[in-house]
Scaffold this motif. Structure first.
Motif, short mmCIF file in Angstrom:
data_model
loop_
_atom_site.label_atom_id
_atom_site.label_comp_id
_atom_site.label_asym_id
_atom_site.label_seq_id
_atom_site.Cartn_x
_atom_site.Cartn_y
_atom_site.Cartn_z
N GLU A 162 61.99 -67.36 -6.86
CA GLU A 162 61.24 -66.10 -6.87
C GLU A 162 62.09 -64.95 -6.33
O GLU A 162 62.08 -63.84 -6.88
CB GLU A 162 59.96 -66.24 -6.05
N TRP A 163 62.84 -65.23 -5.27
CA TRP A 163 63.70 -64.18 -4.70
C TRP A 163 64.79 -63.79 -5.68
O TRP A 163 65.09 -62.61 -5.86
CB TRP A 163 64.29 -64.67 -3.38
N THR A 164 65.39 -64.78 -6.33
CA THR A 164 66.43 -64.51 -7.32
C THR A 164 65.90 -63.65 -8.46
O THR A 164 66.55 -62.70 -8.90
CB THR A 164 66.98 -65.84 -7.89
N ALA A 165 64.70 -63.99 -8.92
CA ALA A 165 64.10 -63.26 -10.04
C ALA A 165 63.80 -61.81 -9.67
O ALA A 165 63.83 -60.93 -10.53
CB ALA A 165 62.82 -63.97 -10.49
N PRO A 185 57.91 -67.11 -15.62
CA PRO A 185 58.06 -67.98 -14.44
C PRO A 185 59.47 -67.90 -13.86
O PRO A 185 60.46 -67.98 -14.61
CB PRO A 185 57.78 -69.38 -15.00
N PRO A 186 59.60 -67.75 -12.55
CA PRO A 186 60.93 -67.66 -11.91
C PRO A 186 61.80 -68.89 -12.17
O PRO A 186 63.03 -68.79 -12.15
CB PRO A 186 60.59 -67.54 -10.42
N ARG A 187 61.18 -70.06 -12.42
CA ARG A 187 61.99 -71.28 -12.63
C ARG A 187 62.85 -71.19 -13.90
O ARG A 187 63.81 -71.94 -14.05
CB ARG A 187 61.09 -72.51 -12.68
N TYR A 188 62.50 -70.28 -14.82
CA TYR A 188 63.33 -70.07 -16.00
C TYR A 188 64.37 -68.97 -15.78
O TYR A 188 65.38 -68.92 -16.49
CB TYR A 188 62.47 -69.69 -17.21
N ILE A 189 64.13 -68.11 -14.80
CA ILE A 189 65.02 -66.98 -14.56
C ILE A 189 66.19 -67.38 -13.67
O ILE A 189 67.34 -66.99 -13.93
CB ILE A 189 64.24 -65.81 -13.93
N ALA A 190 65.91 -68.14 -12.63
CA ALA A 190 66.96 -68.50 -11.66
C ALA A 190 68.15 -69.22 -12.31
O ALA A 190 69.31 -68.87 -12.02
CB ALA A 190 66.37 -69.33 -10.53
N ALA A 213 65.76 -56.89 -24.77
CA ALA A 213 65.10 -56.68 -26.06
C ALA A 213 63.95 -57.65 -26.26
O ALA A 213 62.92 -57.29 -26.87
CB ALA A 213 66.12 -56.84 -27.19
N ASN A 214 64.08 -58.89 -25.75
CA ASN A 214 63.03 -59.90 -25.92
C ASN A 214 62.83 -60.66 -24.60
O ASN A 214 63.31 -61.78 -24.43
CB ASN A 214 63.41 -60.90 -27.02
N PRO A 215 62.13 -60.06 -23.64
CA PRO A 215 61.94 -60.70 -22.34
C PRO A 215 60.83 -61.77 -22.37
O PRO A 215 59.72 -61.56 -21.86
CB PRO A 215 61.56 -59.54 -21.42
N ASP A 216 61.12 -62.91 -23.01
CA ASP A 216 60.14 -63.99 -23.07
C ASP A 216 60.83 -65.31 -22.72
O ASP A 216 62.06 -65.39 -22.60
CB ASP A 216 59.48 -64.06 -24.44
N VAL A 217 60.02 -66.37 -22.56
CA VAL A 217 60.54 -67.66 -22.11
C VAL A 217 61.54 -68.25 -23.11
O VAL A 217 62.60 -68.76 -22.71
CB VAL A 217 59.38 -68.66 -21.87
#
Length: 343
Positions: A162-165, A185-190, A213-217
Motif C-alpha cells: 500500500e505504501w509503495t502504491a 489492488p496494491p498487490r498488483y502495483i508493488a 493510458a490504461n490504468p487497469d489490472v
C-alpha cells in the motif's frame, strides 16, 4: 547479571526450565468442528512463534557480543568466534542471520519505532519482514503492534504494498488515485514498481505512458511481465562477451524485439547466452584442475596401487583435449567436447 546473587538466581531458575506443553486436538476426532480445530492449532502456533522470535533475538545479541569481544581481544581473524560456533554446531550463515535479527530489533527499539513489549505481537517472519521494510512501513506496523494487533508477514507485506502504491515516484497519478480508492489492488502495483526500479529512465517512461493510458489490472500484469523481461534482457546483454566484443546495438535490437512481440524470447536468449559463457569458464577451470590432479596422482601411483591406477585411467580422459559423455534420455547419444587453448 551484575553480581553473584543475580547469577545464582539465574542458575537456579535454569535448573527448573519452563516446558512448553499443549493439548493438541485429535485430528481423527470428527466431533471437533473444523473451525475449533484450526483455532486451537493457530493459538499453539502463535505461542511457538513468540518463543522462537524472542529466543532468536537473544541468540543474535549473544553472538554479537562474542563477535565484538573477539574484535577487541582476538587475533583479528575471528578465530575465537568461529571456534565458538563450531563447538555449538552453528553455521556462520545462521549466526549472522541471528545477529541481523538482533540488530533489527535493537534498531527499531532504539529509534523509538517499537516498544519492547510489542515484540510478542509479531510472528518471527513478520518481524524479519518489518526489519527489511521502509521506515514509513516500520512506523505503521509498530503502531499496529503497540495497539495489540497480531502482526503476521501478510499484514506487513500488505502495508508495504500500500505504501509503495501511494508513494512511488515511478507511478502516474492516475494509478495512485485508483490505488487510493482501492479500484487497483496494491498487490498488483508493488511488483511493477520493483521491476521498474531496475530499468533505465527511458524504459520507465515508456511503461509509465502505457499504464497512464490504461490504468487497469490487466495492463498492470502485462507491463509487469514486460518490465521483468526488459530487466532480464538488459542485464543479460551486458554480461555476454559475444555481444560486448562486437558492435551490436543492444537498444535498437531491444526496440525491434518489442515491435515484433518477441521480447520474452530475446530476453531468454541473452540470459541463456550469459549462462553458457559462465558455464564454459567454469568448465575450463575444472578441466585444468582435473588435468593437474591426474598428473599428481600418476606420479604417486604404480604397480602397488592397481585399483587406484585403474581409477586414474578412467578419469584421466576428462582432463584431456577431447572429452566424451553419454547422455541418456528418450534416445541415448554421445556428446564430444574439445578444448583448445590459445594465448
Amino acid at each position: 547479571m551484575q553480581d553473584t546473587d543475580s547469577i545464582n538466581d539465574l542458575a537456579a531458575a535454569l535448573l527448573q526450565p519452563a516446558d512448553i506443553s499443549f493439548e493438541l486436538p485429535d485430528p481423527e476426532d470428527e466431533q471437533i468442528l473444523e473451525s475449533d480445530f484450526q483455532q486451537q492449532l493457530e493459538i499453539a502456533w502463535q505461542v511457538c512463534d513468540r518463543f522462537d522470535l524472542q529466543t532468536e533475538i537473544w541468540r543474535g545479541r549473544i553472538l554479537r557480543a562474542i563477535r565484538d569481544r573477539e574484535k577487541v581481544g582476538g587475533d583479528g581473524r575471528g578465530t575465537g568466534f568461529l571456534r565458538w560456533l563450531k563447538e555449538r554446531e552453528i553455521s556462520k550463515s545462521q549466526a549472522y542471520s541471528w545477529i541481523q535479527l538482533a540488530n533489527s530489533a535493537d534498531s527499531l527499539i532504539e529509534d523509538g519505532k517499537l516498544d519492547p513489549g510489542s515484540v510478542n505481537n509479531f510472528s518471527k517472519r513478520a518481524f524479519v519482514e518489518t526489519s527489511k521494510a521502509s521506515p514509513e512501513v516500520q512506523q505503521m506496523v509498530s503502531e499496529a503492534a503497540q495497539k495489540g494487533d497480531r502482526i503476521t508477514r501478510r499484514e506487513v507485506r500488505q502495508l508495504s504494498d500500500e505504501w509503495t502504491a501511494m508513494s512511488s515516484d515511478l507511478l502516474p497519478e492516475a494509478v495512485k488515485e485508483k490505488a487510493a480508492d482501492n479500484t487497483l489492488p496494491p498487490r498488483y502495483i508493488a511488483p511493477l514498481v520493483k521491476e521498474m526500479e531496475k530499468l533505465p529512465e527511458s524504459h520507465q517512461k515508456f511503461i509509465q505512458k502505457e499504464i497512464a493510458a490504461n490504468p487497469d489490472v490487466d495492463t498492470l500484469k502485462q507491463v509487469t511481465t514486460e518490465a521483468r523481461n526488459l530487466a532480464k534482457y538488459l542485464k543479460g546483454a551486458a554480461q555476454v562477451q559475444a555481444l560486448t566484443q562486437e558492435n551490436v546495438d543492444i537498444e535498437t535490437a531491444l526496440e525491434e524485439a518489442q515491435r515484433v512481440g518477441c521480447l520474452s524470447i530475446a530476453a531468454d536468449l541473452v540470459n541463456q547466452a550469459s549462462q553458457i559463457e559462465q558455464t564454459i569458464a567454469k568448465l575450463y577451470m575444472t578441466w585444468k584442475r582435473i588435468g593437474n590432479l591426474a598428473d599428481r596422482l600418476y606420479v604417486d601411483t604404480g604397480a602397488s596401487t592397481p585399483n587406484l591406477r585403474s581409477l586414474l585411467t578412467c578419469l584421466e580422459p576428462l582432463g584431456g583435449e577431447i572429452m566424451e559423455l553419454q547422455l541418456s534420455g528418450a534416445t541415448e547419444h554421445t556428446v564430444r567436447l574439445q578444448i583448445q587453448e590459445t594465448s
